[in-house]
Design an enzyme around this catalytic site. Structure first.
Site: not given
Length: 439
Positions: A84, A86, A89, A218
């Site tokens: 994954g 973002g 990162k 967040d």
């Protein structure tokens, strides 16, 4: 900017320095060409990081355990793949030797919007990398300071700056699977309640953590993962460990897209309790609203509605919310939620010594099995009541398996030919209709 191959090469660098070294010095190695505004931003983040690290040391935050992973272990990782990414990162999945245990690796995302925006503004690659690295370092300090089942475990860390002035920071975490809300909505209510309960237990801990009340700024479902069946927060880079400073009550507004709340400014100049309430309302709007009410047992619905109303209006704090959830759990596990009504169990014949084929039968929703209708029950009487309410149900089998609450997983079926003699299962078969009048 480094591509995927270069990033993997950086991750494999076999040099281990303590996180304390990162905190104490690397920011000062920037050259004089760094724009003043970027240097000031780096200094602010350095001050914040140093404050957080000092608070962790003052509370004797546990260091990484013996055998923690470092840069040497990164040199031998295998099966590296993207898990994954973002704005700051990138997360990689990798197997560590020996044993092949899979872990998650976090590093700065060169193609992420944080670094990209910084480069557009400052045109300084190293400074922008270090600015993004701050979030990794802050997360590492928090992960070592917070000890709770709902916080992902840190397995190790690696700091490397051998390649010129470029600094590389990698954190190694236990690997989880992303939380998929659409899949969760299709699971039995008991499993959805478990997720919400674990979230409330985490929020209670964060409201009373060793570092003070912590707000997840967040707060999104994507910040959570499932590790061995447990809900865990995995992103802690964007948090606040201090309550909002204030001079008047007007400074203590908490605003969301559909609702706003006002808090009092305490005598010591802080919006006391605002971090805790921020977390709770986000839990309400992202989790409770969707996972709690749907297909809940009828007699528990008024209590669940009370929880939704109280958290949606922020009348509950973390302590009150946890107590309300524990009350629901007690009622559910003990069977006290069951309505008092005539038992249907006498309408069934008990047959012993069978086993069952894994074949498809009639479906019910939600079910623990994709092949047929499998529901958790408190006891055989509840199972008989359910079977009697299903027109298709001819018999039910209480399996040896149970759920996390200890309730019995029970298979409801229509086809008696799926039963095979010679097993250890107990089968409850409906009596013929004509014989029920002689009971």
């Amino acid at each position: 900017m480094p591509g995927p191959e270069a990033l993997l090469a950086l991750l494999a660098a076999p040099v281990l320095l303590a996180l304390a070294l990162v905190i104490s010095g690397p920011w000062r190695l920037l050259d004089a060409r760094v724009p003043l505004s970027l240097m000031q931003e780096l200094e602010r983040r350095q001050t914040d990081l140093s404050r957080l690290a000092a608070a962790a040391r003052a509370r004797d935050a546990p260091a990484l355990p013996p055998g923690a992973l470092g840069c040497a272990e990164l040199h031998g990782v295998a099966g590296v793949s993207l898990a994954g990414s973002g704005i700051t990162k990138v997360v990689l999945r990798a197997a560590v030797s020996p044993g092949g245990e899979e872990i998650a690796l976090k590093a700065v995302h060169w193609a992420g919007s944080d670094v990209s925006r910084c480069l557009q503004r400052y045109r300084h690659q190293e400074g922008c990398y270090r600015l993004a690295s701050y979030k990794l370092l802050k997360e590492a300090v928090l992960l070592q300071s917070l000890d709770h089942p709902g916080v992902v475990k840190m397995r190790g860390q690696c700091y490397d700056r051998r390649l010129g002035l470029e600094m590389n920071v990698v954190t190694m975490l236990e690997l989880g699977t992303p939380l998929e809300m659409i899949r969760l909505l299709q699971t039995p209510w008991e499993e959805r309640f478990k997720i919400c309960l674990e979230l409330v237990e985490l929020l209670y801990y964060l409201a009373n953590s060793p570092l003070g009340s912590i707000a997840l700024l967040d707060f999104q479902p994507r910040q959570f993962v499932i590790v061995n069946g447990l809900l865990k927060v995995t992103d802690l880079d964007d948090v606040s460990t201090e309550e909002l400073p204030c001079k008047a009550d007007e400074d203590c507004a908490l605003e969301f897209p559909t609702k706003s709340f006002a808090f009092q400014c305490a005598a010591h100049g802080k919006c006391e309790g605002i971090n805790e309430k921020r977390n709770l309302f986000n839990a309400y709007r992202y989790f409770f609203m969707y996972l709690l009410p749907h297909t809940a047992p009828f007699t528990l619905q008024p209590i669940l509605a009370g929880i939704l109303n109280a958290t949606g209006d922020l009348r509950y704090g973390a302590n009150e919310t946890l107590r309300a959830f524990q009350k629901v759990l007690h009622l559910y596990k003990s069977g006290l939620y069951l309505q008092k009504k005539p038992s249907h169990l006498k309408e069934y014949i008990v047959l012993k010594g069978f086993r069952n084929k894994d074949t498809e039968d009639y479906k019910c929703w939600p079910s623990y099995s994709h092949l047929g209708c499998m529901i958790s029950v408190h006891n055989a009487e509840e199972a008989a009541d359910i079977c009697s309410s299903h027109p298709q149900c001819h018999h039910f089998i209480i399996t040896p398996r149970s759920t996390w609450t200890g309730r019995l997983l029970t298979l409801f079926q229509s086809n008696l030919t799926d039963l095979i003699p010679g097993g250890n299962m107990v089968v409850y078969v409906k009596r013929p209709t004509a014989s029920r009048g002689f009971l």
